[in-house]
Design an enzyme around this catalytic site. Structure first.
Site, mmCIF file in Angstrom:
data_model
loop_
_atom_site.group_PDB
_atom_site.id
_atom_site.type_symbol
_atom_site.label_atom_id
_atom_site.label_comp_id
_atom_site.label_asym_id
_atom_site.label_seq_id
_atom_site.Cartn_x
_atom_site.Cartn_y
_atom_site.Cartn_z
ATOM 1 N N CYS A 2 -6.256 -10.849 10.553
ATOM 2 C CA CYS A 2 -6.838 -11.925 11.357
ATOM 3 C C CYS A 2 -6.674 -11.605 12.836
ATOM 4 C CB CYS A 2 -6.223 -13.290 11.082
ATOM 5 S SG CYS A 2 -6.477 -13.893 9.430
ATOM 6 N N ARG A 27 -7.746 -4.763 13.057
ATOM 7 C CA ARG A 27 -6.719 -5.487 12.316
ATOM 8 C C ARG A 27 -7.146 -5.757 10.865
ATOM 9 N NH1 ARG A 27 -2.985 -7.798 15.653
ATOM 10 N NH2 ARG A 27 -2.553 -9.529 14.260
ATOM 11 N N TRP A 74 -9.082 -12.393 7.679
ATOM 12 C CA TRP A 74 -8.745 -11.520 6.536
ATOM 13 C C TRP A 74 -8.289 -12.483 5.446
ATOM 14 C CZ3 TRP A 74 -4.718 -9.969 3.347
ATOM 15 C CH2 TRP A 74 -4.837 -8.703 2.758
ATOM 16 N N ASN A 100 -3.915 -17.484 12.336
ATOM 17 C CA ASN A 100 -3.476 -16.244 11.683
ATOM 18 C C ASN A 100 -2.117 -16.535 11.066
ATOM 19 O OD1 ASN A 100 -2.631 -13.696 10.961
ATOM 20 N ND2 ASN A 100 -2.310 -12.987 13.069
ATOM 21 N N GLY A 101 -1.982 -16.299 9.759
ATOM 22 C CA GLY A 101 -0.707 -16.572 9.092
ATOM 23 C C GLY A 101 -0.949 -17.308 7.796
ATOM 24 N N GLU A 480 3.184 10.216 2.050
ATOM 25 C CA GLU A 480 2.351 9.827 3.180
ATOM 26 C C GLU A 480 0.960 10.467 3.077
ATOM 27 O OE1 GLU A 480 2.403 7.613 5.242
ATOM 28 O OE2 GLU A 480 1.121 8.204 6.907
ATOM 29 N N LYS A 484 -2.465 8.346 2.943
ATOM 30 C CA LYS A 484 -3.561 8.541 3.914
ATOM 31 C C LYS A 484 -4.877 8.737 3.179
ATOM 32 C CE LYS A 484 -2.465 7.473 6.826
ATOM 33 N NZ LYS A 484 -1.282 6.909 7.343
ATOM 34 N N GLU A 487 -6.093 5.529 1.231
ATOM 35 C CA GLU A 487 -6.495 4.349 2.008
ATOM 36 C C GLU A 487 -7.805 4.558 2.750
ATOM 37 O OE1 GLU A 487 -3.378 2.981 4.683
ATOM 38 O OE2 GLU A 487 -3.039 4.970 5.490
ATOM 39 N N HIS A 503 7.853 14.897 -16.457
ATOM 40 C CA HIS A 503 8.224 13.631 -17.099
ATOM 41 C C HIS A 503 7.048 12.654 -17.153
ATOM 42 C CE1 HIS A 503 12.315 15.026 -17.300
ATOM 43 N NE2 HIS A 503 12.230 15.379 -16.024
ATOM 44 N N LYS A 603 -4.434 -3.641 9.791
ATOM 45 C CA LYS A 603 -3.524 -2.833 10.596
ATOM 46 C C LYS A 603 -2.156 -3.492 10.708
ATOM 47 C CE LYS A 603 -2.508 0.430 13.578
ATOM 48 N NZ LYS A 603 -2.278 1.723 12.924
#
Ligand code: G6P
Length: 608
Positions: A2, A27, A74, A100-101, A480, A484, A487, A503, A603
């Protein structure tokens, strides 16, 4: 997550609101809207979809206004629809709210307000705020908001218009970011600095539990007793250009290439010419010597930095390190002792779970050192000690330069603690610092491999799954690299400790699967060779990323081998990650993905 903008002043507000929302696109959002004053009334225009859809709606209107609020949503409560988009109005149209929240107790409030005759038009938690303000309003909106705050639970940054006071914006926050910008031509609210940077560099941080009244002539900030809180404005020290693409196709690519400079900016103020370390934090050698255990808490890529940190701190400083996802730490009743140290890592300094983990540690009396990029953010303010990464603004949702600068600080912390505890000699510490100082140059050599990485990406961009394997810090970097890739390209990807392959994961390897093997640890290269052979025997193609020191052991067994410059084994993650970032970037670009704004991601994750 948001984005909020608001403007009141001499200029036409709509272009300023839209420009601000564009700067906050990073964001993450799925709908957008604005509320403005139009001939004494509040007019709301909102829609699901991208800002271009909102722009199309606004293009048909001939409104000139000098005050308004804007929002990118969002979705959390209720699907992304026009009705659920913000701003939300009170039933009488007097108040417009952007938020936002998350309001955690919105259900019980909704029930209560419905009982009092309020009609809800959306499925959102936010709408209860618009009605609650109306319910408690008695001619003074600040007073009403002080009352509302005692009734709501959760996190919020709010921007509010009151139709009785055209030209005034009311803002408030708790555990969600919000700043108030100030200039001669008007005043602003925004979720983040890029939204106001074209207009002003001066801003106030609105503190948790504070309420701001934004008028064209000035900004007043009140505490919950309705007393004025005296504040001096802060000044942004980065330029508009640093928040622009500057000729790069995407922010992500620009930020990947900014890493050598960001490393220099982060490391050089903390090391002397003769390779001494001064972290400039208020921690005594006695405290460092007595540390019993270190807990690292973070989310996403920052948690992957923590994983690397565990290997390095344990290896160099011989202190047990636990690395926790902040969302797990906060609810798992962690065992914390008096002599423990918590290290919290966060680019934004606002991630809800990381902040909660920090607060839990502090509540339990444990000292918290944070590694943060955004100056003055909540995590930075609430930590006992802060080490800032001087990465500059990071706009692409997928982090790159923040990750790299966080890593460099973890190296410095590890060397500093190891030396203070006498685990390594002074000359060893200086040698390691000298290695850290050489990383930007070596990183440049990796970035110069763009053509090779572009070629490799062009071979693999249409795969369905890609696996990453590694041992030691290579495993931590594999996590990581895999994140990357998934996403931004939406290719399914898994990262595995190479020794764990047998395994389970090896069952997924089939003819043509791509396995990216990270082999930068000299002592583990032979073991990795075994793992490469195992997957090759099952039909996999193997892209190995090795250093000049390890390549000989594994290159022949691999289909492709990308060579990194030599460096101290523990610091290779800084080089490996750059290659993996570029690989992911070029794959996503080849697939035509919206690299900077991947679907469903945000973000700054300011809700739990
Ligand atoms: C989001 C971002 C990631 C980031 C994570 C933690 O998921 O997309 O890039 O690593 O949040 O954010 P923080 O600001 O705390 O580092």
């Amino acid at each position: 997550m948001c984005g909020i903008t608001g403007y009141t002043g001499k200029e036409n507000a709509l272009p300023i609101l839209m420009e601000g929302l564009k700067k906050l696109e990073y964001r993450g959002y799925d709908s957008a809207g604005v509320a403005i004053f139009d001939e004494g009334n509040i007019k709301v225009i909102k829609t699901r979809g991208r800002l271009t859809v909102l722009e199309d709606k606004l293009n048909g209107l001939t409104i000139s206004t000098t005050c308004g609020i804007g929002h990118t949503r969002w979705a959390t409560h209720g699907e992304p629809t026009d009705e659920n988009s913000h701003p939300h109005l009170s039933n009488n149209g007097r108040f417009a709210v952007v938020h936002n929240g998350i309001i955690e107790n919105y259900r019980e409030l909704k029930e209560k307000l419905t009982g009092k005759g309020y009609v809800f038009l959306s499925d959102t938690d936010t709408e209860v705020i618009a009605h609650l303000i109306d319910y408690y309003y008695n001619g003074d909106i600040v007073e009403a908001l002080i009352k509302v705050r005692t009734k709501i639970r959760g996190s919020y940054a709010l921007g509010i218009l009151n139709s009785e006071l055209p030209g005034e914006i009311i803002a408030a926050r708790k555990d969600s970011p919000l700043i108030a910008g100030t200039s001669e031509d008007g005043n602003f609210i925004a979720s983040d600095i890029p939204a106001i940077l074209s207009y002003t560099r001066d801003y106030y941080i609105i503190g948790d539990d504070e309420i701001a009244r934004i008028r064209p002539e000035g900004i007043e900030i009140f505490n919950s007793d309705y007393e004025l809180v005296p504040k001096s404005p802060l000044r942004v020290d980065w330029s508009v250009e640093s928040a622009e693409k500057c000729g790069y196709k995407h922010f992500m690519l620009k930020e990947i290439h900014e890493q050598p400079r960001a490393l220099i900016n982060t490391v050089s103020p903390r090391v002397s010419d003769d390779c001494g370390i001064d972290l400039e934090i208020n921690v005594t050698p006695e405290f460092l010597t007595d540390i019993n255990r270190i807990h690292i808490m973070a989310c996403g890529s920052a948690a992957h930095v923590g994983q690397v940190g565990k290997y390095i701190i344990e290896r160099l400083a011989r202190i047990p390190v636990e690395c926790d996802l902040a969302s797990e730490f906060r609810y798992r009743f962690p065992i914390l002792k008096k002599n423990d140290l918590c290290i919290v890592i966060s680019q934004s300094g606002e991630t809800a779970d990381t902040l909660a983990a920090l607060r839990e540690a502090k509540r339990r009396g444990v000292r918290v050192l944070s590694i943060v990029n955004v100056v003055g953010s909540t995590i930075a303010r609430e930590s006992d000690e802060v080490l800032y990464t001087w990465a500059g603004p990071e706009i692409a949702v997928a982090t790159t330069k923040a990750y790299s600068t966080q890593l460099s600080l973890v190296y410095l912390i590890a060397v500093h603690i190891a030396k203070t505890r006498g685990e390594i000699s002074d000359s060893d510490a200086r040698r390691l610092v000298s290695e850290i100082k050489e990383l930007p140059e070596k990183l440049n050599q990796v970035l110069a491999k763009t053509a090779e990485l572009q070629y490799l990406s062009s071979r693999f961009y249409n795969l369905r799954d890609i696996f990453f394997i590694g041992r030691g810090v290579d495993f931590a970097v594999a996590l990581e690299g895999s994140l990357k890739l998934k996403e931004i390209s939406y290719i399914r990807s898994e990262a595995y400790a190479a020794g764990e392959l047998k395994h389970g994961t090896i069952a997924l390897i089939e003819e043509g699967s791509l396995v990216i093997a990270l082999v930068t640890q000299t002592a583990l290269a032979e073991k990795m060779l075994g793992n490469i052979r195992e997957v090759k025997a099952r039909g996999a193609r193997v892209l190995t990323i090795a250093t000049q020191a390890t390549a000989e052991a594994v290159s022949e067994a691999s289909d492709y081998c990308l060579m990194l410059p030599c460096c101290y084994d523990m610091f290779t993650p800084s080089l490996t990650v750059a290659a993996l970032q570029l690989f992911a970037y070029y794959i996503a670009a080849a697939r035509g993905c919206d690299v900077d704004k991947p679907k469903n991601l945000a973000k700054s994750v300011t809700v739990e």
